[in-house]
Design an enzyme around this catalytic site. Sequence first.
Site: not given
Ligand code: C5P
Length: 236
Positions: A17, A68, A212
């Site tokens: 990201d 998504k 992320g």
């Molecule tokens: O930075 P972080 O670890 O929170 O990133 C989580 C990633 O997973 C982000 O890219 C977010 O868009 C993605 N994601 C999420 N929840 C979902 C699907 C995807 O956090 N249900």
Amino acid sequence: MGRSRTPLNERIIIALDVEHPEQAKEVVKKCESHVGFYKVGLQLFMASWFETVDWIVDRGHRVMLDLKFFDIPETVKLAVEQVNNRGVSFATIHGNDPIIRAAVSARGDMKLLAVTVLTSFGEEDMRAMGMTQSVKDLVFFRAKRALELGCDGVVSSGLEAEKMRSELGEKLLIVTPGIRPGANIGDSGDDQKRIVTAGMAIKNGANHVVVGRPITRAKDPIKVIELMQQDIISAS
Ligand code: C5P
């Protein structure tokens, strides 16, 4: 591939990201000795379309394209066709019936994952929208439906993984975002609400964890990855 046979370097999927493709490439170059699976989401895809996706695939790594999809069935079908045959391993769609049916009808060589309930969405958000179900029940309902309609797996928090794994079987791929180091469990300090550690997610039945910020914003990303991989080994 069976859950226990998933290689350690594919258990963590790093969410790229970042604003520019060059930053994403830096993260990949820094982490590729330990991780061979990367997630391209909305921000990076807007910035570089398939350029970064193709670059990661050409480097021999796996890609989860997390856009998504949520639209009328015909549009979803045509969008899925655009992703086919590019070496993408996982693509995400929203988990409602017409979208899933359309995406499954067009799926080529990749796995389709249905988003159940976003990990940033908590019980209080459900109540605010007038929904009386628990998040856990809604996730389970959507996962069961996704599997019945031909999806390969789901994206869900590690909190719901256990019930899905025990009741829906080994065939379902479970990919879990909302991963935070142990010290942050209880309060992520950001927008994620249904959080667990990498080890907890794997122990509860997840095949992969999506991570992320805990990695991409760390002073020493490799140290964070090594700690998470140790946690995953202990939990496997
Ligand atoms: O930075 P972080 O670890 O929170 O990133 C989580 C990633 O997973 C982000 O890219 C977010 O868009 C993605 N994601 C999420 N929840 C979902 C699907 C995807 O956090 N249900």
